[in-house]
Design an enzyme around this catalytic site. Structure first.
Site, mmCIF file in Angstrom:
data_model
loop_
_atom_site.group_PDB
_atom_site.id
_atom_site.type_symbol
_atom_site.label_atom_id
_atom_site.label_comp_id
_atom_site.label_asym_id
_atom_site.label_seq_id
_atom_site.Cartn_x
_atom_site.Cartn_y
_atom_site.Cartn_z
ATOM 1 N N CYS A 111 0.811 -1.224 0.000
ATOM 2 C CA CYS A 111 0.000 0.000 0.000
ATOM 3 C C CYS A 111 0.842 1.272 0.000
ATOM 4 C CB CYS A 111 -0.958 0.008 1.190
ATOM 5 S SG CYS A 111 -2.216 -1.268 1.084
ATOM 6 N N HIS A 247 -3.101 7.692 2.212
ATOM 7 C CA HIS A 247 -3.571 6.372 1.801
ATOM 8 C C HIS A 247 -4.943 6.128 2.442
ATOM 9 C CE1 HIS A 247 -3.739 2.229 0.882
ATOM 10 N NE2 HIS A 247 -3.519 1.809 2.116
ATOM 11 N N ASN A 277 -9.987 0.537 0.112
ATOM 12 C CA ASN A 277 -8.530 0.548 0.028
ATOM 13 C C ASN A 277 -8.098 -0.066 -1.306
ATOM 14 O OD1 ASN A 277 -5.781 0.107 0.296
ATOM 15 N ND2 ASN A 277 -5.902 -0.783 2.336
HETATM 16 N N1 COA Z 1 -18.360 -7.131 10.335
HETATM 17 C C1 COA Z 1 -18.724 -7.316 11.612
HETATM 18 N N2 COA Z 1 -17.860 -7.662 12.579
HETATM 19 C C2 COA Z 1 -16.567 -7.810 12.234
HETATM 20 C C3 COA Z 1 -16.123 -7.631 10.914
HETATM 21 C C4 COA Z 1 -17.085 -7.270 9.950
HETATM 22 N N3 COA Z 1 -16.762 -7.073 8.656
HETATM 23 N N4 COA Z 1 -14.784 -7.818 10.877
HETATM 24 C C5 COA Z 1 -14.409 -8.134 12.124
HETATM 25 N N5 COA Z 1 -15.486 -8.127 12.946
HETATM 26 C C6 COA Z 1 -15.539 -8.417 14.377
HETATM 27 C C7 COA Z 1 -14.367 -9.244 14.841
HETATM 28 O O1 COA Z 1 -14.617 -10.611 14.627
HETATM 29 C C8 COA Z 1 -14.314 -8.879 16.305
HETATM 30 O O2 COA Z 1 -15.306 -9.623 16.975
HETATM 31 P P1 COA Z 1 -15.038 -10.203 18.452
HETATM 32 O O3 COA Z 1 -14.809 -8.985 19.298
HETATM 33 O O4 COA Z 1 -16.286 -10.935 18.745
HETATM 34 O O5 COA Z 1 -13.820 -11.067 18.322
HETATM 35 C C9 COA Z 1 -14.763 -7.418 16.336
HETATM 36 O O6 COA Z 1 -15.444 -7.186 15.096
HETATM 37 C C10 COA Z 1 -13.627 -6.429 16.470
HETATM 38 O O7 COA Z 1 -12.605 -6.789 15.532
HETATM 39 P P2 COA Z 1 -11.312 -5.931 15.353
HETATM 40 O O8 COA Z 1 -10.479 -6.527 14.269
HETATM 41 O O9 COA Z 1 -10.677 -5.688 16.679
HETATM 42 O O10 COA Z 1 -11.972 -4.575 14.834
HETATM 43 P P3 COA Z 1 -11.284 -3.187 14.544
HETATM 44 O O11 COA Z 1 -11.965 -2.116 15.272
HETATM 45 O O12 COA Z 1 -9.791 -3.303 14.681
HETATM 46 O O13 COA Z 1 -11.604 -2.957 12.995
HETATM 47 C C11 COA Z 1 -10.531 -3.260 10.879
HETATM 48 C C12 COA Z 1 -11.242 -3.909 12.049
HETATM 49 C C13 COA Z 1 -10.061 -4.330 9.919
HETATM 50 C C14 COA Z 1 -11.498 -2.314 10.199
HETATM 51 C C15 COA Z 1 -9.319 -2.472 11.425
HETATM 52 O O14 COA Z 1 -8.583 -3.305 12.279
HETATM 53 C C16 COA Z 1 -8.393 -1.978 10.352
HETATM 54 O O15 COA Z 1 -8.752 -1.140 9.561
HETATM 55 N N6 COA Z 1 -7.140 -2.455 10.369
HETATM 56 C C17 COA Z 1 -6.113 -1.968 9.501
HETATM 57 C C18 COA Z 1 -6.455 -2.260 8.106
HETATM 58 C C19 COA Z 1 -5.416 -1.759 7.221
HETATM 59 O O16 COA Z 1 -5.096 -0.628 7.258
HETATM 60 N N7 COA Z 1 -4.932 -2.671 6.418
HETATM 61 C C20 COA Z 1 -4.135 -2.412 5.333
HETATM 62 C C21 COA Z 1 -3.066 -1.494 5.584
HETATM 63 S S1 COA Z 1 -2.779 -0.888 4.025
#
Ligand code: COA
Length: 358
Positions: A111, A247, A277
């Site tokens: 990315c 980004h 993204n």
């Molecule tokens: N819909 C509903 N629930 C979801 C879900 C979805 N699409 N994806 C994950 N969950 C759930 C998880 O299972 C977890 O449940 P639990 O608490 O029962 O275990 C809960 O939501 C929280 O998950 P978590 O991963 O801690 O959420 P978050 O607040 O960190 O948000 C992302 C998740 C992926 C949006 C976030 O972590 C993120 O953006 N990460 C970086 C992504 C990124 O930048 N990646 C590329 C870099 S270029």
């Protein structure tokens, strides 16, 4: 003194939309969850090859710059979803453009690929190694997504953006830059089942796996630190920043970077809601849209900042040129398609061999 100016810009987005409501039919998620946790409302799914998107974005950027194909010295294709390992996808882009005098290479920093490539291209132009560079950021991430994994399939989409860099004797281009990586943490965001790491690995369907919350925490720190560092390196005050073009991975990561730079929303460009993204394509798409809606004034001070797989991060403090209107435009569009979003995803599902769509 020789500088490198962005003289052209363009984008190419495939027309097929995958909305949050569509994803509710695929995985256990909701529009409310996706919107509040990421800022994403919809993303695009491509029916054409990545090099077709790259070609159109590049043609638009080349027309905006007003340069002839024969003038192009180098094509850089920033991507982490190449069409093949050999040849590099840049070869396809060069051939489709007919850039007969150009060299061509892919650059993969995930990315962060556009910012890595832009800093590289700026240096090559400034030092006189080349004159005219076409730099494309392009991704077809739908091809490596697992549409049964709600933690990743909601985040990514397809698209391309491009810029043209040319020499100038007025101050423009990169005034501060930072390129970083923590390779020890690379497994936090990876596509398994691709490449040469193990014999027969290509028999495993490639898919993105990600430790989302860990990546999130690291992205918040790295993007904010890198942005602050390049502003200082440029000798700017925070008030000097006209626009942050970050980004577009997660709105909450962008908000954290904006807070660190003390930028109000008027000085931050966001389009994450529309495309999600698109990895190396996010910043050139966002830059193009920012110029189109006149949020980049002549000689603007811009900050590009990115974070991604690798784990890489990168930022650049950039002085834009005087001209913010295109010299020319192209009327071409991507070829149309009769296929629905479900048809396009069905090909992906089939490649995973797990699910059949009705
Ligand atoms: N819909 C509903 N629930 C979801 C879900 C979805 N699409 N994806 C994950 N969950 C759930 C998880 O299972 C977890 O449940 P639990 O608490 O029962 O275990 C809960 O939501 C929280 O998950 P978590 O991963 O801690 O959420 P978050 O607040 O960190 O948000 C992302 C998740 C992926 C949006 C976030 O972590 C993120 O953006 N990460 C970086 C992504 C990124 O930048 N990646 C590329 C870099 S270029």
């Amino acid at each position: 003194m020789r500088y490198a100016e962005i003289t052209g810009w363009g984008k190419a987005l495939p027309p097929t939309v995958l909305s949050n409501a569509d994803l509710e039919q695929l995985v256990d998620t909701s529009d409310e969850w996706i919107t509040s946790r990421s800022g994403i409302k919809e993303r695009r799914i491509s029916h054409v090859a990545a090099s077709d998107m790259a070609e159109l974005a590049a043609r638009r950027a080349i027309a905006a710059a007003g340069v002839e194909m024969e003038q192009i010295d180098l094509v850089i294709n920033a991507t982490c979803t190449p069409e093949s390992i050999i040849p590099a996808s840049a070869s396809y882009v060069q051939a489709k453009l007919g850039a007969v005098n150009a060299g061509a290479m892919d650059l993969n920093a995930n990315c962060s690929g556009f910012v890595y490539s832009y800093v590289t291209a700026d240096s090559l132009v400034r030092t006189g190694v080349v004159d005219t560079v076409v730099l494309v950021g392009v991704e077809r991430l739908s091809w490596v997504l697992d549409y049964t994994d709600r933690a990743t399939c909601i985040l990514f989409g397809d698209g391309a953006g491009a810029v043209v860099l040319q020499p100038t004797d007025t101050e423009a281009g990169v005034f501060g830059s930072e390129l970083g990586v923590d390779g020890n943490m690379a497994d936090l965001l990876a596509v398994h089942g691709d490449g040469t790491v193990q014999p027969g690995s290509s028999l495993v369907p490639p898919r993105i796996v990600m430790q989302g919350s860990d990546v999130f925490r690291r992205a918040v720190t790295a993007m904010a630190d890198a942005s602050e560092a390049v502003v200082h390196e440029a000798g700017w005050d925070l008030d000097d920043i006209d626009l942050l073009i970050p980004h577009q991975a997660n709105q909450r990561i962008i908000d954290a970077t904006s807070r660190r730079l003390r930028l109000d929303p008027a000085r931050v460009f966001l389009n994450i809601h529309a495309y999600g993204n698109t990895s190396a394509a996010t910043i050139p798409i966002a830059l193009t849209e920012a110029i189109e809606v006149r949020r980049v004034p002549p000689r603007a001070n811009l900050v590009f900042a990115a974070f991604g797989g690798g784990l890489t991060w990168a930022a650049a403090a950039v002085r834009f040129g005087e001209r913010v209107t295109p010299v020319g435009e192209v009327d071409d569009e991507l070829p149309g398609t009769d296929e629905s979003v479900w048809d396009l995803l069905a090909a992906n599902f089939k490649s995973f061999g797990r699910l059949e769509l009705e």
